[in-house]
Scaffold this motif. Structure first.
Motif, PDB file in Angstrom:
ATOM      1  N   ALA A  20       0.832  -1.213   0.000  1.00  0.00           N
ATOM      2  CA  ALA A  20       0.000   0.000   0.000  1.00  0.00           C
ATOM      3  C   ALA A  20       0.861   1.256   0.000  1.00  0.00           C
ATOM      4  N   ASN A  21       0.199   2.411   0.094  1.00  0.00           N
ATOM      5  CA  ASN A  21       0.926   3.669   0.327  1.00  0.00           C
ATOM      6  C   ASN A  21       0.544   4.160   1.724  1.00  0.00           C
ATOM      7  N   LYS A  22       1.205   5.251   2.160  1.00  0.00           N
ATOM      8  CA  LYS A  22       1.043   5.675   3.556  1.00  0.00           C
ATOM      9  C   LYS A  22      -0.387   6.037   3.933  1.00  0.00           C
TER      10      LYS A  22
ATOM     11  N   GLY B 275      -4.849   2.654  -4.219  1.00  0.00           N
ATOM     12  CA  GLY B 275      -3.964   3.220  -5.237  1.00  0.00           C
ATOM     13  C   GLY B 275      -3.982   2.329  -6.451  1.00  0.00           C
ATOM     14  N   GLY B 276      -2.845   2.250  -7.140  1.00  0.00           N
ATOM     15  CA  GLY B 276      -2.758   1.394  -8.337  1.00  0.00           C
ATOM     16  C   GLY B 276      -2.182   0.033  -7.984  1.00  0.00           C
ATOM     17  N   GLY B 277      -1.630  -0.660  -8.980  1.00  0.00           N
ATOM     18  CA  GLY B 277      -0.941  -1.940  -8.786  1.00  0.00           C
ATOM     19  C   GLY B 277      -1.722  -2.936  -7.956  1.00  0.00           C
ATOM     20  N   VAL B 278      -1.029  -3.635  -7.092  1.00  0.00           N
ATOM     21  CA  VAL B 278      -1.676  -4.690  -6.307  1.00  0.00           C
ATOM     22  C   VAL B 278      -2.674  -4.087  -5.307  1.00  0.00           C
ATOM     23  N   ASP B 279      -2.372  -2.881  -4.844  1.00  0.00           N
ATOM     24  CA  ASP B 279      -3.246  -2.162  -3.913  1.00  0.00           C
ATOM     25  C   ASP B 279      -4.629  -1.960  -4.550  1.00  0.00           C
ATOM     26  N   GLY B 280      -4.611  -1.449  -5.780  1.00  0.00           N
ATOM     27  CA  GLY B 280      -5.871  -1.227  -6.509  1.00  0.00           C
ATOM     28  C   GLY B 280      -6.622  -2.533  -6.700  1.00  0.00           C
TER      29      GLY B 280
ATOM     30  N   ILE C 280       6.766  -6.679  -2.650  1.00  0.00           N
ATOM     31  CA  ILE C 280       6.535  -5.304  -2.186  1.00  0.00           C
ATOM     32  C   ILE C 280       7.572  -4.349  -2.797  1.00  0.00           C
ATOM     33  N   SER C 281       7.112  -3.182  -3.165  1.00  0.00           N
ATOM     34  CA  SER C 281       7.956  -2.079  -3.676  1.00  0.00           C
ATOM     35  C   SER C 281       8.516  -2.283  -5.081  1.00  0.00           C
ATOM     36  N   THR C 282       8.301  -3.461  -5.672  1.00  0.00           N
ATOM     37  CA  THR C 282       8.976  -3.717  -6.959  1.00  0.00           C
ATOM     38  C   THR C 282       8.174  -3.240  -8.169  1.00  0.00           C
ATOM     39  N   GLY C 283       7.059  -2.565  -7.932  1.00  0.00           N
ATOM     40  CA  GLY C 283       6.260  -2.030  -9.046  1.00  0.00           C
ATOM     41  C   GLY C 283       6.441  -0.526  -9.114  1.00  0.00           C
ATOM     42  N   VAL C 284       5.372   0.185  -8.772  1.00  0.00           N
ATOM     43  CA  VAL C 284       5.379   1.653  -8.809  1.00  0.00           C
ATOM     44  C   VAL C 284       6.562   2.232  -8.020  1.00  0.00           C
ATOM     45  N   TYR C 285       6.927   1.624  -6.908  1.00  0.00           N
ATOM     46  CA  TYR C 285       7.994   2.174  -6.052  1.00  0.00           C
ATOM     47  C   TYR C 285       9.409   1.871  -6.553  1.00  0.00           C
TER      48      TYR C 285
HETATM   49  N1  AR6 Z   1      -1.250  -9.991  -7.630  1.00  0.00           N
HETATM   50  C1  AR6 Z   1       0.027 -10.145  -7.253  1.00  0.00           C
HETATM   51  N2  AR6 Z   1       1.014  -9.260  -7.508  1.00  0.00           N
HETATM   52  C2  AR6 Z   1       0.673  -8.143  -8.182  1.00  0.00           C
HETATM   53  C3  AR6 Z   1      -0.648  -7.872  -8.610  1.00  0.00           C
HETATM   54  C4  AR6 Z   1      -1.637  -8.854  -8.301  1.00  0.00           C
HETATM   55  N3  AR6 Z   1      -2.905  -8.711  -8.662  1.00  0.00           N
HETATM   56  N4  AR6 Z   1      -0.659  -6.694  -9.249  1.00  0.00           N
HETATM   57  C5  AR6 Z   1       0.602  -6.227  -9.235  1.00  0.00           C
HETATM   58  N5  AR6 Z   1       1.416  -7.095  -8.603  1.00  0.00           N
HETATM   59  P1  AR6 Z   1       2.934  -2.324  -6.873  1.00  0.00           P
HETATM   60  P2  AR6 Z   1       4.707  -1.007  -4.952  1.00  0.00           P
HETATM   61  C6  AR6 Z   1       2.860  -7.009  -8.321  1.00  0.00           C
HETATM   62  O1  AR6 Z   1       3.172  -1.267  -7.879  1.00  0.00           O
HETATM   63  O2  AR6 Z   1       5.830  -1.064  -5.912  1.00  0.00           O
HETATM   64  C7  AR6 Z   1       0.218   1.561  -5.411  1.00  0.00           C
HETATM   65  O3  AR6 Z   1      -0.317   2.606  -6.160  1.00  0.00           O
HETATM   66  C8  AR6 Z   1       3.693  -6.154  -9.245  1.00  0.00           C
HETATM   67  O4  AR6 Z   1       4.068  -6.900 -10.409  1.00  0.00           O
HETATM   68  O5  AR6 Z   1       1.555  -2.797  -6.705  1.00  0.00           O
HETATM   69  O6  AR6 Z   1       4.951  -1.407  -3.536  1.00  0.00           O
HETATM   70  C9  AR6 Z   1       0.179   1.833  -3.920  1.00  0.00           C
HETATM   71  O7  AR6 Z   1      -0.966   2.536  -3.544  1.00  0.00           O
HETATM   72  C10 AR6 Z   1       4.894  -5.869  -8.370  1.00  0.00           C
HETATM   73  O8  AR6 Z   1       5.859  -6.902  -8.462  1.00  0.00           O
HETATM   74  O9  AR6 Z   1       3.420  -1.857  -5.405  1.00  0.00           O
HETATM   75  C11 AR6 Z   1       1.428   2.637  -3.733  1.00  0.00           C
HETATM   76  O10 AR6 Z   1       1.228   3.979  -4.040  1.00  0.00           O
HETATM   77  C12 AR6 Z   1       4.336  -5.884  -6.954  1.00  0.00           C
HETATM   78  O11 AR6 Z   1       3.004  -6.400  -7.061  1.00  0.00           O
HETATM   79  C13 AR6 Z   1       2.404   2.040  -4.700  1.00  0.00           C
HETATM   80  O12 AR6 Z   1       1.625   1.460  -5.743  1.00  0.00           O
HETATM   81  C14 AR6 Z   1       4.258  -4.543  -6.286  1.00  0.00           C
HETATM   82  O13 AR6 Z   1       3.875  -3.548  -7.223  1.00  0.00           O
HETATM   83  C15 AR6 Z   1       3.204   0.923  -4.072  1.00  0.00           C
HETATM   84  O14 AR6 Z   1       4.179   0.475  -4.995  1.00  0.00           O
END
Ligand code: AR6
Length: 357
Positions: free
Chosen positions: A22-24, A29-34, A115-120
């Motif tokens: 998640a974010n703080k 948000g986007g990614g897995v959080d969304g 964790i952190s390997t997407g948007v972050y």
């Molecule tokens: N299932 C499993 N893994 C996933 C899924 C899913 N459905 N979708 C994405 N991933 P990220 P972060 C992987 O960007 O880098 C959000 O906006 C993805 O391939 O989701 O920690 C939050 O609100 C990657 O390897 O999270 C924050 O603002 C991993 O999940 C920010 O992004 C994490 O990617 C956090 O960034």
């Protein structure tokens, strides 16, 4: 298997808790959080509002709402800023605190995204290594089934140099269901090697895209069986000569554990095997493990290749150059790298069944 690397949408995993990157604000948000918020429904957001945010490295729990998981553990990973800003420590804390929270909630299973390997922007391979390190440390003291979800497999492969060396080893050694000419004039030994490979082969996943070959339980071509897994210099007879004939797999395992001065728990944890399965093997001298389990114990005992095969033979198997998974395992054994999580990472990358049980 206490740590399983899988590729799946985390929102679909049936386990006690899934972790949200998640974010703080914890307000989505986007990614897995969304994806987690969408799948859980509005109830999750309402509960998150009451949590008043979360600091980097901390973990807070909510219910799972419409998700198959009972709980969502929300953690906030560090943003990658080049690596000199405490990123590694903070990322470790995310995994550690989430695991402790799961333990506190009485969870028996938990699934993590990377964790952190997407948007972050945290480099995927390094982020993966941090996850494996913290999770395996935790599993040394606690029993839990932990899924590590690698959603974007190609990103993990792209960031890693080690796979090019494994690729090369596979190219040099993998004999894809072809008759191995080294054995063409050694009919007797070849027949013996067929006997070595019990039909009850454990399942392996389809080979990497392009090879077009499926290896299924109980199905092996005779040609493949002829290669028998022995190196040119090592015949079935050589292996037999070193074997204590009356000793079963489980007796050999227990003897080796004693000889190495290991504790049982040290051995089954290094093998990525759960305690219950180990107890079954311990109490049944005639226990027939799957090939993955037998290999996992040979890895945990750090056996050199000869003894490694000897142990597999006890369970009715051997390493074979006609199975990609076996070639990968042989690569690690020859390098003296017995880290089961690194071996499993490689097996995962090549779409092979992982070690452990
Ligand atoms: N299932 C499993 N893994 C996933 C899924 C899913 N459905 N979708 C994405 N991933 P990220 P972060 C992987 O960007 O880098 C959000 O906006 C993805 O391939 O989701 O920690 C939050 O609100 C990657 O390897 O999270 C924050 O603002 C991993 O999940 C920010 O992004 C994490 O990617 C956090 O960034």
């Amino acid at each position: 298997m206490p740590l399983q690397i899988i590729r799946q949408d985390i929102t679909k995993i049936e386990c006690d808790a899934i972790v949200n990157a998640a974010n703080k604000t914890l307000l989505g948000g986007g990614g897995v959080d969304g994806a987690i918020h969408r799948a859980a429904g509005n109830g999750l957001l309402k509960e998150c509002i009451k949590l008043h945010g979360c600091e980097v490295g901390e973990a807070k729990a909510t219910k799972g709402y419409k998700l198959p998981a009972k709980y969502v553990i929300h953690t906030v990973g560090p943003k990658w800023k080049g690596g000199d800003n405490n990123e590694r420590e903070l990322l470790s804390l995310c995994y550690k605190n989430s695991l402790l929270k799961a333990k506190e909630l009485g969870c028996e299973s938990i699934a993590f995204p990377l964790i952190s390997t997407g948007v972050y922007g945290y480099p995927v391979e390094e982020g993966f290594n941090v996850a494996v390190e913290v999770i395996s440390d935790f599993l040394n003291d606690c029993d839990m089934l932990v899924y590590l979800v690698v959603f974007n497999k190609s990103a993990l492969a792209a960031g890693s140099k080690k796979f090019s060396e494994i690729d090369e080893y596979i190219d040099d050694n993998y004999v894809e269901a072809r008759y191995d000419l080294r054995y063409a004039n050694r009919d007797i030994e070849a027949e013996e090697s067929v006997a070595f490979n019990a039909p009850d082969m454990a399942p392996t996943a389809p080979s990497k895209a392009g090879s077009g070959k499926m290896e299924k339980r109980g199905e092996r071509s005779d040609e493949a069986a002829f290669t028998g897994g022995f190196e040119a210099a090592q015949t079935p007879k050589d292996i037999f000569d070193g074997i204590q004939i009356d000793e079963s797999f489980s007796q050999m395992l227990l003897r080796k554990i004693d000889e190495k001065g290991m504790k049982d728990s040290e051995c089954y944890k290094k093998a990525n095997i759960d305690r219950k399965l180990f107890s079954k093997i311990r109490s049944n001298p005639h226990y027939k493990p799957s090939k993955q389990t037998a290999i996992a114990f040979a890895v945990a005992l750090e056996l050199p290749l000869g003894e490694f095969n000897e142990m597999l033979v006890k369970a009715g198997y051997s390493l074979s150059h006609s199975f990609k998974s076996d070639v990968i395992i042989e690569y690690f054994v020859k390098k003296g790298n017995y880290n089961i999580f690194e071996i499993n990472e490689a097996l995962f990358m090549y779409d092979q069944a992982l070690l452990g049980a």
